[in-house]
Design a protein around this motif. Structure first.
Motif, PDB file in Angstrom:
ATOM      1  N   ILE A  49      49.973  42.737  40.968  1.00 32.21           N
ATOM      2  CA  ILE A  49      48.601  43.034  40.576  1.00 32.21           C
ATOM      3  C   ILE A  49      47.634  42.386  41.563  1.00 32.21           C
ATOM      4  CG2 ILE A  49      46.857  42.728  38.770  1.00 32.21           C
ATOM      5  CD1 ILE A  49      48.912  44.473  37.658  1.00 32.21           C
ATOM      6  N   GLN A  50      47.974  41.193  42.000  1.00 33.02           N
ATOM      7  CA  GLN A  50      47.102  40.484  42.922  1.00 33.02           C
ATOM      8  C   GLN A  50      46.931  41.270  44.222  1.00 33.02           C
ATOM      9  OE1 GLN A  50      48.338  36.482  43.612  1.00 33.02           O
ATOM     10  NE2 GLN A  50      46.265  35.801  44.150  1.00 33.02           N
ATOM     11  N   LYS A  51      48.025  41.923  44.611  1.00 35.90           N
ATOM     12  CA  LYS A  51      47.962  42.734  45.833  1.00 35.90           C
ATOM     13  C   LYS A  51      46.983  43.894  45.691  1.00 35.90           C
ATOM     14  CE  LYS A  51      52.350  41.747  48.044  1.00 35.90           C
ATOM     15  NZ  LYS A  51      53.593  41.794  47.264  1.00 35.90           N
ATOM     16  N   LEU A  52      46.709  44.283  44.420  1.00 39.92           N
ATOM     17  CA  LEU A  52      45.745  45.369  44.190  1.00 39.92           C
ATOM     18  C   LEU A  52      44.330  44.936  44.533  1.00 39.92           C
ATOM     19  CD1 LEU A  52      46.852  47.002  40.810  1.00 39.92           C
ATOM     20  CD2 LEU A  52      47.076  47.922  43.117  1.00 39.92           C
ATOM     21  N   GLY A  53      44.138  43.644  44.747  1.00 40.53           N
ATOM     22  CA  GLY A  53      42.816  43.191  45.131  1.00 40.53           C
ATOM     23  C   GLY A  53      42.165  42.259  44.131  1.00 40.53           C
ATOM     24  N   ALA A  54      42.889  41.893  43.090  1.00 37.91           N
ATOM     25  CA  ALA A  54      42.319  40.958  42.130  1.00 37.91           C
ATOM     26  C   ALA A  54      42.395  39.549  42.707  1.00 37.91           C
ATOM     27  CB  ALA A  54      43.085  41.039  40.809  1.00 37.91           C
ATOM     28  N   PRO A  55      41.424  38.698  42.368  1.00 32.56           N
ATOM     29  CA  PRO A  55      41.466  37.313  42.857  1.00 32.56           C
ATOM     30  C   PRO A  55      42.703  36.585  42.342  1.00 32.56           C
ATOM     31  CG  PRO A  55      39.640  37.659  41.306  1.00 32.56           C
ATOM     32  CD  PRO A  55      40.223  38.992  41.587  1.00 32.56           C
ATOM     33  N   THR A  56      43.135  36.937  41.159  1.00 34.46           N
ATOM     34  CA  THR A  56      44.362  36.355  40.620  1.00 34.46           C
ATOM     35  C   THR A  56      45.171  37.468  39.974  1.00 34.46           C
ATOM     36  OG1 THR A  56      45.136  35.224  38.630  1.00 34.46           O
ATOM     37  CG2 THR A  56      42.785  35.625  38.780  1.00 34.46           C
ATOM     38  N   LEU A  62      44.725  43.805  33.064  1.00 34.99           N
ATOM     39  CA  LEU A  62      45.696  44.859  33.391  1.00 34.99           C
ATOM     40  C   LEU A  62      47.124  44.343  33.247  1.00 34.99           C
ATOM     41  CD1 LEU A  62      46.300  47.683  34.446  1.00 34.99           C
ATOM     42  CD2 LEU A  62      46.181  46.777  36.765  1.00 34.99           C
ATOM     43  N   THR A  63      47.356  43.129  33.759  1.00 38.78           N
ATOM     44  CA  THR A  63      48.695  42.550  33.628  1.00 38.78           C
ATOM     45  C   THR A  63      49.088  42.496  32.152  1.00 38.78           C
ATOM     46  OG1 THR A  63      47.872  41.095  35.359  1.00 38.78           O
ATOM     47  CG2 THR A  63      50.133  40.752  34.622  1.00 38.78           C
ATOM     48  N   GLY A  64      48.141  42.022  31.333  1.00 36.18           N
ATOM     49  CA  GLY A  64      48.402  41.951  29.890  1.00 36.18           C
ATOM     50  C   GLY A  64      48.681  43.319  29.314  1.00 36.18           C
ATOM     51  N   SER A  65      47.884  44.308  29.710  1.00 34.06           N
ATOM     52  CA  SER A  65      48.064  45.659  29.198  1.00 34.06           C
ATOM     53  C   SER A  65      49.458  46.190  29.527  1.00 34.06           C
ATOM     54  CB  SER A  65      47.031  46.607  29.811  1.00 34.06           C
ATOM     55  OG  SER A  65      45.754  46.303  29.331  1.00 34.06           O
ATOM     56  N   LEU A  66      49.866  45.975  30.765  1.00 33.13           N
ATOM     57  CA  LEU A  66      51.164  46.510  31.181  1.00 33.13           C
ATOM     58  C   LEU A  66      52.300  45.855  30.394  1.00 33.13           C
ATOM     59  CD1 LEU A  66      50.651  46.882  35.033  1.00 33.13           C
ATOM     60  CD2 LEU A  66      50.699  48.656  33.278  1.00 33.13           C
ATOM     61  N   GLY A  87      45.283  35.373  32.054  1.00 36.15           N
ATOM     62  CA  GLY A  87      44.382  34.472  32.751  1.00 36.15           C
ATOM     63  C   GLY A  87      43.560  33.602  31.836  1.00 36.15           C
ATOM     64  N   ASN A  88      43.493  33.963  30.544  1.00 39.16           N
ATOM     65  CA  ASN A  88      42.878  33.085  29.562  1.00 39.16           C
ATOM     66  C   ASN A  88      41.463  32.643  29.852  1.00 39.16           C
ATOM     67  OD1 ASN A  88      44.109  32.450  27.167  1.00 39.16           O
ATOM     68  ND2 ASN A  88      45.792  31.468  28.268  1.00 39.16           N
ATOM     69  N   ALA A  89      40.653  33.550  30.340  1.00 35.20           N
ATOM     70  CA  ALA A  89      39.258  33.190  30.576  1.00 35.20           C
ATOM     71  C   ALA A  89      38.389  33.855  29.530  1.00 35.20           C
ATOM     72  CB  ALA A  89      38.831  33.641  31.968  1.00 35.20           C
ATOM     73  N   ALA A  90      37.698  33.032  28.741  1.00 39.44           N
ATOM     74  CA  ALA A  90      36.914  33.588  27.638  1.00 39.44           C
ATOM     75  C   ALA A  90      35.557  34.056  28.120  1.00 39.44           C
ATOM     76  CB  ALA A  90      36.777  32.563  26.519  1.00 39.44           C
ATOM     77  N   PHE A  91      35.555  34.971  29.061  1.00 42.11           N
ATOM     78  CA  PHE A  91      34.298  35.565  29.527  1.00 42.11           C
ATOM     79  C   PHE A  91      34.352  37.056  29.302  1.00 42.11           C
ATOM     80  CE2 PHE A  91      35.049  31.900  32.352  1.00 42.11           C
ATOM     81  CZ  PHE A  91      33.967  31.125  31.963  1.00 42.11           C
ATOM     82  N   VAL A  92      33.155  37.615  29.098  1.00 40.65           N
ATOM     83  CA  VAL A  92      33.105  39.074  29.027  1.00 40.65           C
ATOM     84  C   VAL A  92      33.201  39.594  30.454  1.00 40.65           C
ATOM     85  CG1 VAL A  92      31.763  41.076  28.318  1.00 40.65           C
ATOM     86  CG2 VAL A  92      31.616  38.941  27.016  1.00 40.65           C
ATOM     87  N   PRO A  93      34.207  40.425  30.738  1.00 42.44           N
ATOM     88  CA  PRO A  93      34.342  40.933  32.101  1.00 42.44           C
ATOM     89  C   PRO A  93      33.120  41.764  32.468  1.00 42.44           C
ATOM     90  CG  PRO A  93      36.157  41.671  30.688  1.00 42.44           C
ATOM     91  CD  PRO A  93      35.176  40.989  29.823  1.00 42.44           C
ATOM     92  N   THR A  94      32.724  41.670  33.717  1.00 41.62           N
ATOM     93  CA  THR A  94      31.588  42.500  34.128  1.00 41.62           C
ATOM     94  C   THR A  94      32.017  43.946  34.135  1.00 41.62           C
ATOM     95  OG1 THR A  94      32.247  42.011  36.386  1.00 41.62           O
ATOM     96  CG2 THR A  94      30.373  40.798  35.511  1.00 41.62           C
ATOM     97  N   PHE A  95      31.123  44.771  33.610  1.00 42.88           N
ATOM     98  CA  PHE A  95      31.455  46.179  33.449  1.00 42.88           C
ATOM     99  C   PHE A  95      31.584  46.856  34.805  1.00 42.88           C
ATOM    100  CE2 PHE A  95      30.659  50.610  32.508  1.00 42.88           C
ATOM    101  CZ  PHE A  95      31.519  50.795  31.452  1.00 42.88           C
ATOM    102  N   GLY A  96      32.623  47.646  34.971  1.00 42.14           N
ATOM    103  CA  GLY A  96      32.784  48.338  36.239  1.00 42.14           C
ATOM    104  C   GLY A  96      34.205  48.829  36.410  1.00 42.14           C
ATOM    105  N   MET A 149      37.104  46.367  35.979  1.00 44.72           N
ATOM    106  CA  MET A 149      37.069  45.616  34.734  1.00 44.72           C
ATOM    107  C   MET A 149      38.465  45.111  34.353  1.00 44.72           C
ATOM    108  SD  MET A 149      34.664  46.691  31.716  1.00 44.72           S
ATOM    109  CE  MET A 149      35.419  47.190  30.226  1.00 44.72           C
ATOM    110  N   ALA A 150      39.447  45.958  34.522  1.00 43.00           N
ATOM    111  CA  ALA A 150      40.803  45.610  34.106  1.00 43.00           C
ATOM    112  C   ALA A 150      41.420  44.563  35.023  1.00 43.00           C
ATOM    113  CB  ALA A 150      41.678  46.862  34.077  1.00 43.00           C
ATOM    114  N   LEU A 151      40.801  44.356  36.195  1.00 42.00           N
ATOM    115  CA  LEU A 151      41.387  43.414  37.142  1.00 42.00           C
ATOM    116  C   LEU A 151      40.780  42.018  37.014  1.00 42.00           C
ATOM    117  CD1 LEU A 151      41.936  45.625  40.307  1.00 42.00           C
ATOM    118  CD2 LEU A 151      43.614  44.750  38.676  1.00 42.00           C
ATOM    119  N   GLN A 152      40.044  41.777  35.907  1.00 41.99           N
ATOM    120  CA  GLN A 152      39.493  40.443  35.697  1.00 41.99           C
ATOM    121  C   GLN A 152      40.275  39.745  34.590  1.00 41.99           C
ATOM    122  OE1 GLN A 152      35.213  40.678  35.173  1.00 41.99           O
ATOM    123  NE2 GLN A 152      35.215  42.586  36.323  1.00 41.99           N
ATOM    124  N   PRO A 153      40.290  38.416  34.685  1.00 45.26           N
ATOM    125  CA  PRO A 153      40.986  37.683  33.624  1.00 45.26           C
ATOM    126  C   PRO A 153      40.213  37.799  32.303  1.00 45.26           C
ATOM    127  CG  PRO A 153      40.271  36.206  35.402  1.00 45.26           C
ATOM    128  CD  PRO A 153      39.739  37.557  35.723  1.00 45.26           C
TER     129      PRO A 153
END
Ligand SMILES: Nc1ncnc2c1ncn2[C@@H]1O[C@H](COP(=O)(O)OP(=O)(O)OP(=O)(O)O)[C@@H](O)[C@H]1O
Ligand SMILES: [Mg+2]
Lengths: 325, 252
Positions: free
Chosen positions: A159-166, A171-175, A250-259, A262-266
Motif C-alpha cells: 500500500i505504501q508503494k501506492l503513494g501513501a506516507p505509511t 485501505l489496508t484495513g478495508s482489504l 494506523g490508529n489516527a483519530a482524525f477525520v481524513p481529508t476528503f478527496g 481518502m482511503a490512503l490515510q490512516p
C-alpha cells in the motif's frame, strides 16, 4: 458478535420443532421418573439463564454508556476532535473511520464474494469445487490476529508503494476486512445458489436461455434472500472486527481529508478505539462512560443491519418475486 | 412420412457408470403424439434430454450413436444449442414456473430470442395460453406471480411457456405426475389441439394415459427399446411378451 439474523433463527427453530419430541416423551411416559423432570428442568435452566445473561450484558452496557449521552451535548459528541485527555469527545473521526473501512471492505468483498460463489456453484467443474470449497472453509477459520499480522507485514508495504506516507491506512484495513468477510459471503451465497431447484435451471435452459442468462434472470433472483443474508453476515463480521483493523489502519483519530486519496490515510475505527483505550481509563470517569457509549452505538448499528437484513430477506419470498422477470 | 426425429443406435452411460440407454433406435414423425412409456428408470428422461441437449448439463457421460432432428445431427459441431432448444420445447414432471409473473414467464423465452414487439407477444400469449387450456383462468391476472397458481395451472403455464417460442417439437416428460384428475384431463385435452401444429412427444403418467393420447408408442425397459408401433396395435395387441406383461400390469 452480532445476534443471528431472524431468518436463520427461524430456520433453526423449525429444525428443533421437527424433532418428534412428543413421540419420545410418550414412550418414556410409562417409566416417568425423576430423571425426566431433572433433564427437563436442566434444559429450561440453561435456556433461561442464557437469556438472562444476555439481558444483563445489555443492561450493563446501557448503565455504563448512557451517561455519555446525558452529560455531553449531542453536538459535541459529533465534533471532529477526539482528545479524551482534554475532555474532548468528538466521535466523528471514529465514526468516519469505521464507515470508510467498512464501506471499503464491502466494495471489495461483495462483488468478489458473489462472483466467486457463482463460479463455484454454477460454473466450476466438480473437481475444482471439491478443492476450493474446503479451502474456503479453512480461510474462515484463520484467526483475525493472524490476518492483521499478515496485513502489517505483507500488505502495508504494498500500500505504501501506492503513494501513501505509511502503509497503515483505511485501505489496508478495508482489504483485510474484506478478506475476513469473504469466506462468510462465499460459503453462504454458495449454499443459497445450491438450494435453487435444478428444475428452475432446466426450465430456463429448455426455453433457450443461455447459461449466463439463466444465472442472471432465474438463479440469482431465486436465491436472493440467501444472498442478502450472506452479505449481511459478512458485513456484520466486518463491522465488529477489532484487532486486525487496529493493527493495520494506523490508529489516527482524525477525520481524513476528503478527496481521492481518502482511503490512503490512516484512520481509527470505533472498535479499535475501545480496545486501545480501555486499559488506560479510570473506572467511572467520563472517558470510561464514553467508551461504553461507543459500544452502544456499535450495538445499535449492528442491530439496524440485522433488522434490515431480516426485512430484505422477508420480502423476497414468493410474493415479492412477482415483479422479478 | 418424413422423420422429424431419428434416433440411430444411441447408447448413453452416465459418469457413474449407469447404462441408461442401450442401442436405442427409433423414429418420430411430424405431427404425431409419440408416447414413450416404460417402468421407472428405464431411460425415458435420459433419451428425451438428448433431443434438446439438456444432457449437456450432465458432464462426463459417454454418448454413442446419432440423433437427427430434421436430418440434422444435434451433436454435430457448430450446432446452435440455444436455437435447438427453442425449436424443441420441453415440459418437465415438476411444474417449474420461473420466479416472476405469469406474463414474465411467458415472455422470457421470446425476450431471450430477441422478440420484443409487444403486439406480437400479446398475440402469442393469448394463443399459447389458449392452446394450453389456461387462457380463461388467467387472462385477467397475467401480471400476478406465477407462484400463486395451482399445480395444474402451473403445469399448463409451463406448456404455454414452451409454445411461446413456436417450437416444432414439444416434449412432455410425465407432465401430469403431480396433478389431480381434472387438471390431468385438461392437459390431455390440450394435446389434441397441439398435435395439429406440433410434433408431441410424451412420457405418460400411466399406461392408460398413454393409450388415451398416443398416435404411436414405444416401450422401453432397462435402457432398451422393446417395441415400437402404432397406438392401436401397441396397446391392444403388443408383439413382445414383456410389453404385454407391462401393459396388463403383470409386470414384476
Ligand atoms: N444425472 C444422472 N447421473 C447418473 N445416473 C443417472 C442420472 N440421471 C438418471 N440416471 C440413471 O439413469 C437411468 C435412467 O434414468 P431416467 O431418468 O432416464 O429414467 P426414466 O425412464 O425417465 O425414469 P422415471 O420414469 O422414473 O422418470 C436410471 O438408472 C437412473 O438412475
Ligand atoms: Mg423420467
Amino acid at each position: 458478535m452480532s445476534a443471528l439474523p431472524v431468518t436463520l433463527r427461524k430456520r433453526l427453530r423449525t429444525l428443533v420443532r421437527d424433532v418428534p419430541f412428543d413421540a419420545v416423551r410418550n414412550i418414556q411416559w410409562s417409566l416417568l421418573d425423576w430423571r425426566e423432570i431433572l433433564i427437563e428442568s436442566l434444559i429450561r435452566l440453561a435456556g433461561i439463564s442464557s437469556i438472562i445473561i444476555v439481558g444483563m450484558i445489555f443492561l450493563f452496557l446501557l448503565r455504563e454508556g448512557i451517561p455519555t449521552f446525558l452529560d455531553i451535548p449531542l453536538r459535541q459528541l459529533f465534533e471532529s476532535r477526539w482528545y479524551p485527555n482534554e475532555g474532548l469527545y468528538g466521535m466523528w473521526p471514529l465514526i468516519v473511520g469505521s464507515l470508510i473501512v467498512t464501506v471499503g471492505a464491502i466494495i471489495v468483498a461483495l462483488p468478489l464474494g458473489l462472483i466467486t460463489a457463482i463460479y463455484l456453484g454454477e460454473i466450476a467443474p466438480e473437481w475444482q469445487r471439491e478443492i476450493l470449497k474446503p479451502l474456503i472453509e479453512v480461510l474462515a477459520g484463520i484467526p483475525s490476529i493472524v490476518l492483521g499480522f499478515l496485513g502489517w507485514i505483507a500488505l502495508a508495504p504494498l500500500i505504501q508503494k501506492l503513494g501513501a506516507p505509511t502503509g497503515l491506512t483505511a485501505l489496508t484495513g478495508s482489504l483485510i476486512l474484506a478478506y475476513m468477510a469473504l469466506p462468510t459471503i462465499i460459503s453462504i451465497s454458495e449454499d443459497a445458489l445450491y438450494a435453487v431447484p435444478k428444475e428452475y435451471r432446466d426450465g430456463a435452459l429448455a426455453i433457450g436461455a443461455t447459461r449466463w442468462q439463466t444465472i442472471r434472470h432465474v438463479v440469482l433472483p431465486a436465491a436472493r434472500s440467501g444472498l442478502v443474508m450472506a452479505v449481511m453476515l459478512g458485513i456484520g463480521r466486518a463491522i465488529g472486527e477489532t484487532m486486525a483493523v487496529m493493527m493495520v489502519t494506523g490508529n489516527a483519530a482524525f477525520v481524513p481529508t476528503f478527496g481521492a486519496d481518502m482511503a490512503l490515510q490512516p484512520v481509527r475505527t470505533m472498535t479499535a478505539t475501545i480496545a486501545a483505550e480501555m486499559g488506560e481509563v479510570a473506572q467511572g470517569s467520563m472517558h470510561y462512560h464514553v467508551l461504553f457509549g461507543i459500544g452502544i452505538m456499535l450495538f445499535l448499528i449492528t442491530a439496524a443491519i440485522n433488522s434490515l437484513a431480516g426485512r430484505l430477506v422477508g420480502t423476497s419470498g414468493n410474493r415479492r418475486r412477482g415483479g422479478q422477470l | 412420412m418424413q422423420a422429424k426425429i431419428s434416433v440411430q443406435n444411441v447408447s448413453y452411460t452416465y459418469a457413474d457408470g449407469t447404462e441408461a440407454l442401450k442401442h436405442v433406435s427409433l423414429t418420430i414423425r411430424a405431427n404425431e403424439i409419440f408416447v414413450l412409456f416404460g417402468p421407472a428408470r428405464s431411460g425415458k428422461t435420459t433419451l428425451l434430454r438428448l433431443f434438446n441437449r439438456l444432457s449437456d448439463l450432465t458432464p462426463g457421460a459417454d454418448y454413442r450413436g446419432t440423433i437427427l432432428v430434421d436430418g440434422q445431427d444435434v451433436f454435430a459441431l457448430g450446432v446452435n444449442v440455444t436455437d435447438l432448444r427453442r425449436r424443441i420445447g420441453m415440459v418437465f414432471a415438476v411444474p417449474t414456473p420461473l420466479p416472476g409473473s405469469i406474463r414474465g414467464n411467458l415472455t422470457y423465452g421470446p425476450h431471450m430470442a430477441g422478440i420484443r414487439d409487444t403486439a406480437l407477444l400479446n398475440e402469442r400469449i393469448e394463443r399459447s395460453l389458449t392452446q394450453a387450456a389456461l387462457w380463461d383462468e388467467v387472462k385477467d391476472r397475467l401480471d400476478h406471480p406465477a407462484s400463486r397458481l395451482s399445480g395444474g395451472q402451473k403445469q399448463r403455464l409451463c406448456i404455454a411457456r414452451s409454445l411461446m417460442l413456436e417450437p416444432e417439437v414439444l416434449i412432455l416428460d410425465n407432465p401430469t405426475s403431480g396433478l389431480d384428475p381434472i387438471s390431468t384431463s385438461m392437459v390431455e385435452e390440450s394435446l389434441y389441439e397441439l398435435k395439429q401444429q406440433y410434433t408431441v412427444i410424451m412420457v405418460p403418467h400411466s399406461v392408460q394415459q398413454g393409450a388415451r393420447v398416443a398416435t404411436r408408442a414405444a416401450f422401453m425397459l432397462d435402457g432398451e427399446l422393446v417395441e415400437i408401433d402404432t397406438a392401436e396395435r401397441m396397446f391392444k395387441h403388443p408383439k413382445d411378451q414383456r410389453t404385454e406383461d407391462y401393459i396388463t400390469g403383470r409386470f414384476g
